[in-house]
Motif scaffolding. Structure first.
Motif, PDB file in Angstrom:
ATOM      1  N   UNK A  75       0.823  -1.205   0.000  1.00  0.00           N
ATOM      2  CA  UNK A  75       0.000   0.000   0.000  1.00  0.00           C
ATOM      3  C   UNK A  75       0.858   1.256   0.000  1.00  0.00           C
ATOM      4  N   UNK A  76       1.977   1.214   0.729  1.00  0.00           N
ATOM      5  CA  UNK A  76       2.887   2.367   0.759  1.00  0.00           C
ATOM      6  C   UNK A  76       3.532   2.569  -0.607  1.00  0.00           C
ATOM      7  N   UNK A  77       3.854   1.454  -1.271  1.00  0.00           N
ATOM      8  CA  UNK A  77       4.414   1.536  -2.629  1.00  0.00           C
ATOM      9  C   UNK A  77       3.378   2.113  -3.598  1.00  0.00           C
ATOM     10  N   UNK A  78       2.124   1.728  -3.422  1.00  0.00           N
ATOM     11  CA  UNK A  78       1.040   2.262  -4.260  1.00  0.00           C
ATOM     12  C   UNK A  78       0.914   3.777  -4.056  1.00  0.00           C
ATOM     13  N   UNK A  79       1.012   4.232  -2.821  1.00  0.00           N
ATOM     14  CA  UNK A  79       0.945   5.672  -2.529  1.00  0.00           C
ATOM     15  C   UNK A  79       2.119   6.413  -3.193  1.00  0.00           C
ATOM     16  N   UNK A  80       3.306   5.831  -3.108  1.00  0.00           N
ATOM     17  CA  UNK A  80       4.511   6.401  -3.740  1.00  0.00           C
ATOM     18  C   UNK A  80       4.296   6.542  -5.251  1.00  0.00           C
ATOM     19  N   UNK A  81       3.758   5.506  -5.865  1.00  0.00           N
ATOM     20  CA  UNK A  81       3.436   5.500  -7.304  1.00  0.00           C
ATOM     21  C   UNK A  81       2.467   6.640  -7.643  1.00  0.00           C
ATOM     22  N   UNK A  82       1.428   6.808  -6.833  1.00  0.00           N
ATOM     23  CA  UNK A  82       0.434   7.860  -7.089  1.00  0.00           C
ATOM     24  C   UNK A  82       1.024   9.257  -6.926  1.00  0.00           C
ATOM     25  N   UNK A  83       1.955   9.426  -5.983  1.00  0.00           N
ATOM     26  CA  UNK A  83       2.584  10.729  -5.774  1.00  0.00           C
ATOM     27  C   UNK A  83       3.504  11.102  -6.938  1.00  0.00           C
ATOM     28  N   UNK A  84       4.048  10.110  -7.619  1.00  0.00           N
ATOM     29  CA  UNK A  84       4.932  10.385  -8.754  1.00  0.00           C
ATOM     30  C   UNK A  84       4.174  10.548 -10.067  1.00  0.00           C
ATOM     31  N   UNK A  85       3.077   9.812 -10.191  1.00  0.00           N
ATOM     32  CA  UNK A  85       2.417   9.676 -11.495  1.00  0.00           C
ATOM     33  C   UNK A  85       1.979  11.008 -12.106  1.00  0.00           C
ATOM     34  N   UNK A  86       1.387  11.882 -11.297  1.00  0.00           N
ATOM     35  CA  UNK A  86       0.890  13.162 -11.834  1.00  0.00           C
ATOM     36  C   UNK A  86       2.029  13.995 -12.434  1.00  0.00           C
ATOM     37  N   UNK A  87       3.162  14.020 -11.743  1.00  0.00           N
ATOM     38  CA  UNK A  87       4.314  14.775 -12.243  1.00  0.00           C
ATOM     39  C   UNK A  87       4.828  14.157 -13.546  1.00  0.00           C
ATOM     40  N   UNK A  88       4.853  12.839 -13.603  1.00  0.00           N
ATOM     41  CA  UNK A  88       5.346  12.141 -14.806  1.00  0.00           C
ATOM     42  C   UNK A  88       4.419  12.400 -15.995  1.00  0.00           C
ATOM     43  N   UNK A  89       3.111  12.382 -15.766  1.00  0.00           N
ATOM     44  CA  UNK A  89       2.160  12.641 -16.851  1.00  0.00           C
ATOM     45  C   UNK A  89       2.299  14.075 -17.367  1.00  0.00           C
ATOM     46  N   UNK A  90       2.609  15.003 -16.457  1.00  0.00           N
ATOM     47  CA  UNK A  90       2.868  16.382 -16.893  1.00  0.00           C
ATOM     48  C   UNK A  90       4.126  16.439 -17.764  1.00  0.00           C
ATOM     49  N   UNK A  91       5.140  15.657 -17.409  1.00  0.00           N
ATOM     50  CA  UNK A  91       6.376  15.608 -18.203  1.00  0.00           C
ATOM     51  C   UNK A  91       6.112  15.017 -19.584  1.00  0.00           C
ATOM     52  N   UNK A  92       5.191  14.056 -19.644  1.00  0.00           N
ATOM     53  CA  UNK A  92       4.789  13.476 -20.938  1.00  0.00           C
ATOM     54  C   UNK A  92       4.093  14.548 -21.774  1.00  0.00           C
ATOM     55  N   UNK A  93       3.185  15.297 -21.151  1.00  0.00           N
ATOM     56  CA  UNK A  93       2.465  16.374 -21.856  1.00  0.00           C
ATOM     57  C   UNK A  93       3.419  17.444 -22.384  1.00  0.00           C
ATOM     58  N   UNK A  94       4.506  17.693 -21.659  1.00  0.00           N
ATOM     59  CA  UNK A  94       5.488  18.694 -22.076  1.00  0.00           C
ATOM     60  C   UNK A  94       6.428  18.174 -23.165  1.00  0.00           C
ATOM     61  N   UNK A  95       6.310  16.889 -23.475  1.00  0.00           N
ATOM     62  CA  UNK A  95       7.178  16.309 -24.497  1.00  0.00           C
ATOM     63  C   UNK A  95       8.556  15.927 -23.975  1.00  0.00           C
ATOM     64  N   UNK A  96       8.725  15.901 -22.652  1.00  0.00           N
ATOM     65  CA  UNK A  96      10.024  15.545 -22.076  1.00  0.00           C
ATOM     66  C   UNK A  96      10.215  14.029 -22.041  1.00  0.00           C
ATOM     67  N   UNK A  97       9.102  13.309 -21.949  1.00  0.00           N
ATOM     68  CA  UNK A  97       9.108  11.844 -21.983  1.00  0.00           C
ATOM     69  C   UNK A  97       8.162  11.430 -23.110  1.00  0.00           C
ATOM     70  N   UNK A  98       8.621  10.576 -24.053  1.00  0.00           N
ATOM     71  CA  UNK A  98       7.777  10.258 -25.219  1.00  0.00           C
ATOM     72  C   UNK A  98       6.528   9.443 -24.900  1.00  0.00           C
ATOM     73  N   UNK A  99       6.617   8.517 -23.948  1.00  0.00           N
ATOM     74  CA  UNK A  99       5.470   7.663 -23.615  1.00  0.00           C
ATOM     75  C   UNK A  99       5.314   7.583 -22.103  1.00  0.00           C
ATOM     76  N   UNK A 100       4.095   7.305 -21.643  1.00  0.00           N
ATOM     77  CA  UNK A 100       3.807   7.209 -20.210  1.00  0.00           C
ATOM     78  C   UNK A 100       4.509   5.986 -19.606  1.00  0.00           C
ATOM     79  N   UNK A 101       5.565   6.192 -18.804  1.00  0.00           N
ATOM     80  CA  UNK A 101       6.283   5.049 -18.233  1.00  0.00           C
ATOM     81  C   UNK A 101       5.553   4.370 -17.077  1.00  0.00           C
TER      82      UNK A 101
END
Length: 311
Positions: A75-101
């Motif tokens: 559950x703690x790992x799931x929370x960690x994943x959720x805290x990172x995901x929004x920032x990563x999706x923003x990086x995808x939108x900015x074109x910094x990462x080509x695909x959603x990792x």
């Protein structure tokens, strides 16, 4: 790709995440939630200090989660994943990462530790409350009693002032919390639904009428110095041990309160309002095991009622 984007693409991911927290989260979320984002940043700095943002792919992200999971429960790992995901999706939108990792990420984790029971039954609660030392001056035992009788969150109980007690109408107003994890002081409630009035039984009204009558209206009644959740949990554990009942936490008293109401036949909607849940779904998820047990009893009642009908 524009030069600014290329420069940003060569940023370390942990630096990008720290900047993202500062821009999008600082001042917009509760301090306790902000602490979780900052903790996620510290783990990034520890686990992937040299990973460049444009090199973040599904493989490196999954490895990050796996490494984090070695020291944390699922559950703690799931929370960690959720805290990172929004920032990563923003990086995808900015074109910094080509695909959603984060797509199809597998969440792992250590075997959960043996947890304390979540709640006491009615007999056990009576034994616990009989063991409390309810003196003529307010102490932490009075706080334990009040949480048991109202189902308030610990931070809500700490923030209570004399003017929150509407004794003539037997109501307790919950409109704020106490920042016991930080520097102290009043904070907003967890959500809008947490602002509520909790009906009190007449005995509790009579007791607190005496306890708070000479206290300043706008000062917390339970706060004399810095207070810690662990201090009250240790006190509660000693009472549980002395009363020969399972050891629970102060939050476990909130669960106990809700469980006893549900077993007494109080509707889920009323319990949700009393606890300050934002919606009934939260209450249903938290107390699913009790609701299922009650449904089994309901089926027995229904079957007995039907069998008594004349055909």
């Amino acid at each position: 790709m524009q030069e600014a984007t290329i420069d940003k693409c060569n940023m370390l991911f942990c630096d990008y995440y720290k900047q993202w927290i500062s821009i999008y989260k600082e001042g917009a979320i509760r301090p306790v939630t902000m602490q979780k984002y900052n903790m996620a940043y510290r783990w990034l700095s520890k686990l992937i200090p040299d990973l460049i943002i444009c090199d973040l792919d599904r493989f490196s992200y999954q490895k990050l989660l796996n490494d984090y999971a070695l020291e944390h429960e699922r559950q703690t790992t799931m929370d960690f994943h959720h805290h990172l995901k929004c920032a990563i999706l923003d990086a995808v939108d900015e074109g910094l990462i080509p695909h959603d990792p984060t797509r199809k990420a597998i969440i792992k984790g250590k075997q959960p530790r043996q947890k304390k029971p979540k709640f006491l039954n009615q007999f056990e609660l009576h034994k616990l409350l009989e063991d409390l030392e309810l003196t003529e001056q307010l102490n932490m035992d009075w706080l334990i009693l009040l949480v048991a009788k109202t189902g308030m969150r610990f931070s809500e109980a700490l923030a209570l002032t004399p003017k929150d007690f509407d004794l003539s109408h037997q109501l307790l107003s919950v409109s704020k919390t106490w920042d016991y994890k930080g520097q102290g002081g009043f904070l907003p409630t967890k959500n809008q639904s947490s602002i509520r009035k909790i009906p009190l039984d007449w005995k509790t009204v009579m007791q607190f009428a005496q306890l708070i009558k000479n206290l300043p209206d706008d000062k917390p009644v339970f706060i004399q110095k810095k207070i810690y959740n662990s201090t009250v949990n240790d006190l509660l554990a000693r009472h549980c041990k002395h009363a020969h009942v399972p050891e629970i936490s102060i939050h476990g008293l909130r669960h106990t309160h809700a469980s006893l109401l549900l077993f007494a036949g109080v509707s889920i909607a009323s319990v949700a309002r009393r606890l300050g849940h934002s919606n009934i779904t939260t209450t249903q998820k938290t107390y699913l095991h009790i609701i299922q047990e009650l449904e089994s009893k309901d089926i027995d009642i229904i079957m007995r009622s039907l069998s008594n009908l004349n055909s």
